[in-house]
Design an enzyme around this catalytic site. Structure first.
Site: not given
Length: 187
Positions: A112-113
């Protein structure tokens, strides 16, 4: 093995980062000679997420408010859901991330970075792998979402999930080795 001695890598995390996505890349960087520093808006310690429950606490090496991106050679952005969601809501964190792209420095991002990349306005025109739920967000930000274990797009290395970490580590270390090699030749 790459010779990464002399490289200083920032690891930007907030509470709720996916622990394995920080620990395993950090170990790979250190095993190749790089120095790593946890940078965080958290005070003193930052807590990981271990797949389905809270994980370990890690000491913060440099508070985000005092972190100078110019002192780092590259940036690692672990995922988890909570971590990038917190970071993208903090102007200091977004500015910190953007500065690495503005300087053309290597960045590695997983899971999800990429939410933080979107917020920093650096996703447009890039090929990026991520957790599948981010594909619409990335496309809306002008990126090409790719469902592959690892994607290298210029100075950006991205992967989808913890299972991809071996490929993620391999490509990030390789990119850093190339950058260091060019810098060593220029010196």
């Amino acid at each position: 093995m790459e010779n990464l001695i002399g490289l200083n890598i920032a690891i930007l995390i907030a509470d709720g980062f996916e622990q394995v996505e920080m620990e395993q890349p950090r170990a790979a960087l250190r095993n190749n000679g790089a120095t790593t520093s946890i940078v965080s808006p958290a005070k003193g310690k930052v807590r990981g997420w271990d797949f389905t429950e809270w994980g370990d606490e890690f000491p913060v090496d440099i508070a985000l408010a005092q972190a100078d991106p110019g002192k780092f050679d590259a940036l690692l952005l672990p995922g988890g859901v909570m971590n990038p969601d917190k970071l993208r809501m903090q102007p200091e964190a977004v500015k910190f991330v953007k500065s690495f792209f503005d300087a053309g420095k290597p960045v590695a991002v997983i899971c999800h970075g990429p939410w933080t990349l979107i917020e920093a306005g650096v996703a447009r025109g890039r090929r990026i792998a991520s957790w599948p739920s981010l594909q619409t967000d990335l496309r809306n930000a002008g990126a090409e979402w790719v469902d592959q274990e690892v994607v290298v797009d210029g100075n950006l290395v991205s992967s989808r999930k913890p299972d991809d970490i071996p490929a993620f580590n391999r490509e990030f270390v390789k990119l850093l080795g190339q950058v260091k090699g060019r810098a060593d030749k220029a010196a």
